[in-house]
Scaffold this motif. Structure first.
Motif, PDB file in Angstrom:
ATOM      1  N   PRO A   1      -5.807  -6.199  -1.368  1.00  0.00           N
ATOM      2  CA  PRO A   1      -4.436  -6.288  -1.909  1.00  0.00           C
ATOM      3  C   PRO A   1      -4.304  -5.628  -3.281  1.00  0.00           C
ATOM      4  CG  PRO A   1      -5.525  -8.391  -2.139  1.00  0.00           C
ATOM      5  CD  PRO A   1      -6.531  -7.462  -1.502  1.00  0.00           C
ATOM      6  N   ILE A   2      -4.581  -4.334  -3.322  1.00  0.00           N
ATOM      7  CA  ILE A   2      -4.496  -3.576  -4.582  1.00  0.00           C
ATOM      8  C   ILE A   2      -3.639  -2.339  -4.356  1.00  0.00           C
ATOM      9  CG2 ILE A   2      -5.878  -2.023  -6.049  1.00  0.00           C
ATOM     10  CD1 ILE A   2      -8.020  -4.096  -6.212  1.00  0.00           C
ATOM     11  N   TYR A   3      -2.761  -2.054  -5.310  1.00  0.00           N
ATOM     12  CA  TYR A   3      -1.886  -0.876  -5.226  1.00  0.00           C
ATOM     13  C   TYR A   3      -1.948  -0.120  -6.551  1.00  0.00           C
ATOM     14  CZ  TYR A   3       2.388   1.902  -4.709  1.00  0.00           C
ATOM     15  OH  TYR A   3       3.295   2.925  -4.624  1.00  0.00           O
ATOM     16  N   PHE A   4      -1.964   1.200  -6.467  1.00  0.00           N
ATOM     17  CA  PHE A   4      -2.041   2.033  -7.668  1.00  0.00           C
ATOM     18  C   PHE A   4      -0.681   2.663  -7.939  1.00  0.00           C
ATOM     19  CE2 PHE A   4      -6.237   1.634  -5.846  1.00  0.00           C
ATOM     20  CZ  PHE A   4      -6.900   1.079  -6.927  1.00  0.00           C
ATOM     21  N   ALA A   5      -0.020   2.144  -8.945  1.00  0.00           N
ATOM     22  CA  ALA A   5       1.366   2.546  -9.230  1.00  0.00           C
ATOM     23  C   ALA A   5       1.419   3.757 -10.154  1.00  0.00           C
ATOM     24  CB  ALA A   5       2.100   1.378  -9.877  1.00  0.00           C
ATOM     25  N   SER A   6       2.549   4.423 -10.143  1.00  0.00           N
ATOM     26  CA  SER A   6       2.801   5.553 -11.038  1.00  0.00           C
ATOM     27  C   SER A   6       3.659   5.073 -12.209  1.00  0.00           C
ATOM     28  CB  SER A   6       3.543   6.647 -10.275  1.00  0.00           C
ATOM     29  OG  SER A   6       4.838   6.176  -9.940  1.00  0.00           O
ATOM     30  N   PRO A   7       3.687   5.838 -13.306  1.00  0.00           N
ATOM     31  CA  PRO A   7       4.559   5.464 -14.425  1.00  0.00           C
ATOM     32  C   PRO A   7       6.013   5.297 -13.963  1.00  0.00           C
ATOM     33  CG  PRO A   7       3.049   7.196 -15.104  1.00  0.00           C
ATOM     34  CD  PRO A   7       2.854   7.012 -13.622  1.00  0.00           C
ATOM     35  N   GLU A   8       6.478   6.162 -13.050  1.00  0.00           N
ATOM     36  CA  GLU A   8       7.866   6.046 -12.555  1.00  0.00           C
ATOM     37  C   GLU A   8       8.119   4.685 -11.913  1.00  0.00           C
ATOM     38  OE1 GLU A   8       8.916  10.734 -11.476  1.00  0.00           O
ATOM     39  OE2 GLU A   8       8.488   9.303  -9.863  1.00  0.00           O
ATOM     40  N   GLU A   9       7.141   4.213 -11.151  1.00  0.00           N
ATOM     41  CA  GLU A   9       7.320   2.926 -10.469  1.00  0.00           C
ATOM     42  C   GLU A   9       7.332   1.759 -11.463  1.00  0.00           C
ATOM     43  OE1 GLU A   9       5.325   4.080  -6.147  1.00  0.00           O
ATOM     44  OE2 GLU A   9       4.043   3.432  -7.799  1.00  0.00           O
ATOM     45  N   VAL A  10       6.464   1.842 -12.478  1.00  0.00           N
ATOM     46  CA  VAL A  10       6.430   0.779 -13.493  1.00  0.00           C
ATOM     47  C   VAL A  10       7.738   0.794 -14.296  1.00  0.00           C
ATOM     48  CG1 VAL A  10       5.236  -0.069 -15.552  1.00  0.00           C
ATOM     49  CG2 VAL A  10       3.908   0.779 -13.607  1.00  0.00           C
TER      50      VAL A  10
ATOM     51  N   ILE B   1       2.511   2.217   5.695  1.00  0.00           N
ATOM     52  CA  ILE B   1       1.583   1.322   4.996  1.00  0.00           C
ATOM     53  C   ILE B   1       1.810   1.427   3.485  1.00  0.00           C
ATOM     54  CG2 ILE B   1      -0.850   0.794   4.557  1.00  0.00           C
ATOM     55  CD1 ILE B   1      -1.385   2.117   7.369  1.00  0.00           C
ATOM     56  N   VAL B   2       1.860   2.661   2.980  1.00  0.00           N
ATOM     57  CA  VAL B   2       2.098   2.848   1.547  1.00  0.00           C
ATOM     58  C   VAL B   2       3.416   2.185   1.153  1.00  0.00           C
ATOM     59  CG1 VAL B   2       2.588   4.548  -0.261  1.00  0.00           C
ATOM     60  CG2 VAL B   2       0.702   4.938   1.336  1.00  0.00           C
ATOM     61  N   GLY B   3       4.431   2.356   2.004  1.00  0.00           N
ATOM     62  CA  GLY B   3       5.744   1.765   1.711  1.00  0.00           C
ATOM     63  C   GLY B   3       5.677   0.249   1.602  1.00  0.00           C
ATOM     64  N   ALA B   4       4.913  -0.372   2.519  1.00  0.00           N
ATOM     65  CA  ALA B   4       4.786  -1.839   2.491  1.00  0.00           C
ATOM     66  C   ALA B   4       4.095  -2.293   1.206  1.00  0.00           C
ATOM     67  CB  ALA B   4       4.010  -2.313   3.717  1.00  0.00           C
ATOM     68  N   TYR B   5       3.043  -1.579   0.817  1.00  0.00           N
ATOM     69  CA  TYR B   5       2.318  -1.916  -0.414  1.00  0.00           C
ATOM     70  C   TYR B   5       3.182  -1.675  -1.656  1.00  0.00           C
ATOM     71  CZ  TYR B   5      -2.414  -3.123   1.113  1.00  0.00           C
ATOM     72  OH  TYR B   5      -3.507  -3.784   1.622  1.00  0.00           O
ATOM     73  N   LYS B   6       3.896  -0.549  -1.624  1.00  0.00           N
ATOM     74  CA  LYS B   6       4.750  -0.210  -2.769  1.00  0.00           C
ATOM     75  C   LYS B   6       5.823  -1.294  -2.968  1.00  0.00           C
ATOM     76  CE  LYS B   6       8.199   3.204  -4.169  1.00  0.00           C
ATOM     77  NZ  LYS B   6       8.166   4.534  -4.751  1.00  0.00           N
ATOM     78  N   GLU B   7       6.399  -1.739  -1.850  1.00  0.00           N
ATOM     79  CA  GLU B   7       7.434  -2.781  -1.920  1.00  0.00           C
ATOM     80  C   GLU B   7       6.853  -4.078  -2.498  1.00  0.00           C
ATOM     81  OE1 GLU B   7      10.747  -4.874   1.037  1.00  0.00           O
ATOM     82  OE2 GLU B   7       8.896  -4.077   1.865  1.00  0.00           O
ATOM     83  N   GLN B   8       5.628  -4.435  -2.030  1.00  0.00           N
ATOM     84  CA  GLN B   8       4.992  -5.663  -2.527  1.00  0.00           C
ATOM     85  C   GLN B   8       4.690  -5.549  -4.021  1.00  0.00           C
ATOM     86  OE1 GLN B   8       4.381  -8.492  -0.505  1.00  0.00           O
ATOM     87  NE2 GLN B   8       4.150  -9.378  -2.537  1.00  0.00           N
ATOM     88  N   PHE B   9       4.193  -4.382  -4.445  1.00  0.00           N
ATOM     89  CA  PHE B   9       3.908  -4.180  -5.867  1.00  0.00           C
ATOM     90  C   PHE B   9       5.172  -4.354  -6.701  1.00  0.00           C
ATOM     91  CE2 PHE B   9       3.794  -1.499  -9.671  1.00  0.00           C
ATOM     92  CZ  PHE B   9       2.665  -1.990 -10.295  1.00  0.00           C
ATOM     93  N   GLY B  10       6.269  -3.774  -6.213  1.00  0.00           N
ATOM     94  CA  GLY B  10       7.550  -3.884  -6.931  1.00  0.00           C
ATOM     95  C   GLY B  10       7.992  -5.337  -7.067  1.00  0.00           C
ATOM     96  N   MET B  11       7.853  -6.103  -5.968  1.00  0.00           N
ATOM     97  CA  MET B  11       8.239  -7.522  -6.002  1.00  0.00           C
ATOM     98  C   MET B  11       7.346  -8.288  -6.976  1.00  0.00           C
ATOM     99  SD  MET B  11       9.331  -8.792  -2.191  1.00  0.00           S
ATOM    100  CE  MET B  11       7.758  -8.463  -1.423  1.00  0.00           C
ATOM    101  N   ASP B  12       6.035  -8.024  -6.892  1.00  0.00           N
ATOM    102  CA  ASP B  12       5.083  -8.747  -7.746  1.00  0.00           C
ATOM    103  C   ASP B  12       5.307  -8.425  -9.225  1.00  0.00           C
ATOM    104  OD1 ASP B  12       3.963  -9.989  -5.598  1.00  0.00           O
ATOM    105  OD2 ASP B  12       2.211  -8.691  -5.477  1.00  0.00           O
ATOM    106  N   LEU B  13       5.467  -7.146  -9.541  1.00  0.00           N
ATOM    107  CA  LEU B  13       5.691  -6.784 -10.943  1.00  0.00           C
ATOM    108  C   LEU B  13       7.019  -7.379 -11.423  1.00  0.00           C
ATOM    109  CD1 LEU B  13       4.678  -5.347 -13.434  1.00  0.00           C
ATOM    110  CD2 LEU B  13       5.667  -3.200 -12.595  1.00  0.00           C
ATOM    111  N   GLY B  14       7.992  -7.433 -10.521  1.00  0.00           N
ATOM    112  CA  GLY B  14       9.268  -8.067 -10.857  1.00  0.00           C
ATOM    113  C   GLY B  14       9.084  -9.540 -11.212  1.00  0.00           C
ATOM    114  N   CYS B  15       8.287 -10.258 -10.402  1.00  0.00           N
ATOM    115  CA  CYS B  15       8.012 -11.683 -10.685  1.00  0.00           C
ATOM    116  C   CYS B  15       7.296 -11.832 -12.027  1.00  0.00           C
ATOM    117  CB  CYS B  15       7.144 -12.286  -9.579  1.00  0.00           C
ATOM    118  SG  CYS B  15       8.019 -12.535  -8.032  1.00  0.00           S
ATOM    119  N   PHE B  16       6.325 -10.964 -12.280  1.00  0.00           N
ATOM    120  CA  PHE B  16       5.579 -11.000 -13.541  1.00  0.00           C
ATOM    121  C   PHE B  16       6.526 -10.800 -14.722  1.00  0.00           C
ATOM    122  CE2 PHE B  16       3.306  -8.770 -16.943  1.00  0.00           C
ATOM    123  CZ  PHE B  16       2.192  -9.573 -17.133  1.00  0.00           C
TER     124      PHE B  16
END
Lengths: 371, 371
Positions: free
Chosen positions: B261-270, B183-198
């Motif tokens: 649909p909320i994910y809490f990212a780390s500085p490494e991920e950002v 589950i975390v992996g699915a959310y993490k992947e979505q966050f990465g895609m969304d931040l990429g689009c942004f």
């Protein structure tokens, strides 16, 4: 200096009495205006962008919530794309109206257009500054500048010769004895001041060589105010309100103090304001006479009533919401008013002869002079 | 390519449960962020305007309707005026959020600020393009990027190892057996895609040398997802919903299919997303741990409940509005849910020891590289 603007938003949403569903009248002279807009934009004497411009910004002043805004903008953008002939240029459209305008309904309608231009909403009175200096290439305003920023004070003063007792518009044709001249004069003066504020603000905001396209319901230089169709229809609405006052449903004083802040200007008056401002040159100024349109008297009466309701309901609610009779709060009988209005339109001879007056739309294309 | 965004607007208006009156939590680390914002803007290594710039444009992405937007913007504009030291420069502020955001409430709040900057609202998802190319000098986004554009599909699929049965957030700490990792992996992947689009969209819109200031609730690189305060609070809200399902008030299946649909990212991920995008350089990246704040357990429980309600009510209404039981339309017992939630916060040990987890705010100042 901006005039202090009072806001009377059109009915929002998408319902039966919404402006969205009752603003077809404004599309009347649409074809002629579309053609004149195209010509003004494509005309080679107008150059509103320098060679290194990458974004063309268009402002629509007093956009309201109806679909007409987007039809006009599509036309303007088509002409701009034709003129610019540069696929790398992007377009940003600013939709302006009072803060109380239903921006959410407007934005919901704007979504399908977003792939071809960027949309922003700008809240505030167009009688004052709304944009940074020299940031707009094209300004458009359609069926908005006839609204005054306020009812002239003298019209509300029972000690003034301009006191507009028993009427809700500035010229019913029924008054006499010099009273009408004072009232018209007060409205004319307010229109001149408001248009002056509008032109001052836009003079700062429009780039040198930029275009301003203005569409307002008005009258020809030769048409008397009492012969303007809208004044005839507003006057009939006023007489329905007086009927209700005589029945004791609303107070007569409240009808006396109601004045619709709309003025129908002539090309001469608009020209005078543009010349007084001095920042714009007149590219085109046309006064288009509107045809009567198809339909039976019944269907037209229904349509006029619905159209006037969409534009006036908010103003009527604000004015009659509390009838001023101590603590008694009354609900204004809106449905009853517009039923009686539709009936009066049919029975008063409005559709016979030239009793319905004449309707004109003024179109002006103004070019911002280079400083 | 923009992600298709689902909109969950904050509660509009100014009422008891409005976001306007329940968004004080976001002001928590305000002083630290204010200082870092000032430093990032005034820092001489950042130069977001050419010598002939007459308008500085600032975009606020995901502004919502609350007063925090204007506090942040005032701070940014003060720093900009200090940096530019040029009274003839004008400032235009673009307030962005989904079309369904309550722009009218937002605009009404913006009015007192209009003498110092020009305001425009921009409707649409910040995961896609909203502005012309190279038209923004400073972009700000506060407490918005943690919202994903969608719930990951696998989390909703009962045949997937990531199916999030019985939980409403991506990490409750209560699950096990490998399910949580999926589950975390699915959310993490979505966050990465969304931040990429942004980042892709903003890379086009921000001028070379321009600044992007991002504030998001997240976690430190060392903090596990299950220890993030918001995950603890959402998980407790989920358990209240399950209690209601066990009482037969709502269907268990509806709780299973609800995922915030909320994910809490780390500085490494950002950092990874910024580097993958390649258009921005990191000026500052800070992870601020939030203090516990004053107040009794009772007052905090009330405040948390009110805050979560302001942000979640619309999402809950949309999800539970129809319980799917044939033609029977039920009204979701919103008041009851948040009463039981406040009670559970007080009785479950949330305020004892470190049961309330840890809360972090990530602040990043990114500079658009010159092309």
């Amino acid at each position: 200096m901006a005039a202090t603007g009072t806001s009377y938003p059109m009915n929002g949403g998408n319902g039966l009495h919404s402006y969205t569903n009752n603003s077809k009248f404004q599309r009347g002279p649409a074809d002629a205006i579309k053609q004149m807009t195209n010509t003004a934009i494509v005309d080679n004497n107008v150059s509103f962008a320098s060679n290194n411009t990458t974004t063309i910004r268009v402002g629509d002043m007093g956009c309201s919530v109806g679909p007409n805004t987007f039809l006009s903008l599509q036309n303007i953008l088509q002409s701009l794309r034709c003129k610019m002939a540069n696929d790398s240029i992007e377009y940003q459209v600013f939709l302006n109206d009072h803060t109380s305008n239903d921006f959410n309904t407007l934005f919901a309608q704007s979504v399908p257009h977003q792939d071809s231009y960027y949309v922003a909403g700008v809240p505030g009175s167009f009688h004052g500054r709304l944009f940074p200096a020299a940031s707009l290439h094209v300004v458009h305003s359609s069926y908005a500048l006839q609204w005054l920023s306020r009812v002239p004070n003298s019209v509300l003063d029972c000690n003034s010769p301009a006191w507009n007792k028993g009427e809700i518009c500035y010229c019913s044709g029924a008054t006499g004895g010099g009273k009408e001249e004072s009232i018209v004069g007060a409205y004319k003066e307010q229109f001149g001041m408001d248009l002056g504020c509008f032109l001052n603000a836009r003079a700062s905001e429009v780039v040198g060589g930029g275009l301003m396209l203005v569409v307002i319901p008005g009258r020809s230089n030769e048409t008397s105010h009492s012969k303007v169709t809208s004044n005839v229809t507003y006057s009939l609405l006023g007489s329905c309100l007086m009927d209700m006052a005589h029945k004791g449903l609303i107070s007569e004083g409240k009808v006396d103090s109601l004045n619709i802040p709309i003025y129908f200007a002539s090309p001469e008056e608009v020209e005078a304001a543009v010349e007084a401002n001095g920042s714009f040159g007149i590219v085109t100024m046309e006064c288009i006479k509107q045809g009567r349109g198809p339909g039976t008297a019944e269907s037209k009466a229904r349509a006029i009533s619905a159209h006037i309701r969409a534009g006036m309901e908010e103003l009527l609610k604000l004015h009659f919401g509390d009838d001023g009779d101590g603590d008694r709060q009354t609900v204004f009988p809106m449905d009853e008013l517009f039923r009686s209005y539709e009936h009066k339109l049919l029975t008063c001879g409005f559709f016979q002869g030239d009793n319905s007056g004449e309707a004109f739309t003024l179109f002006a294309a103004l070019k911002r002079k280079h400083q």
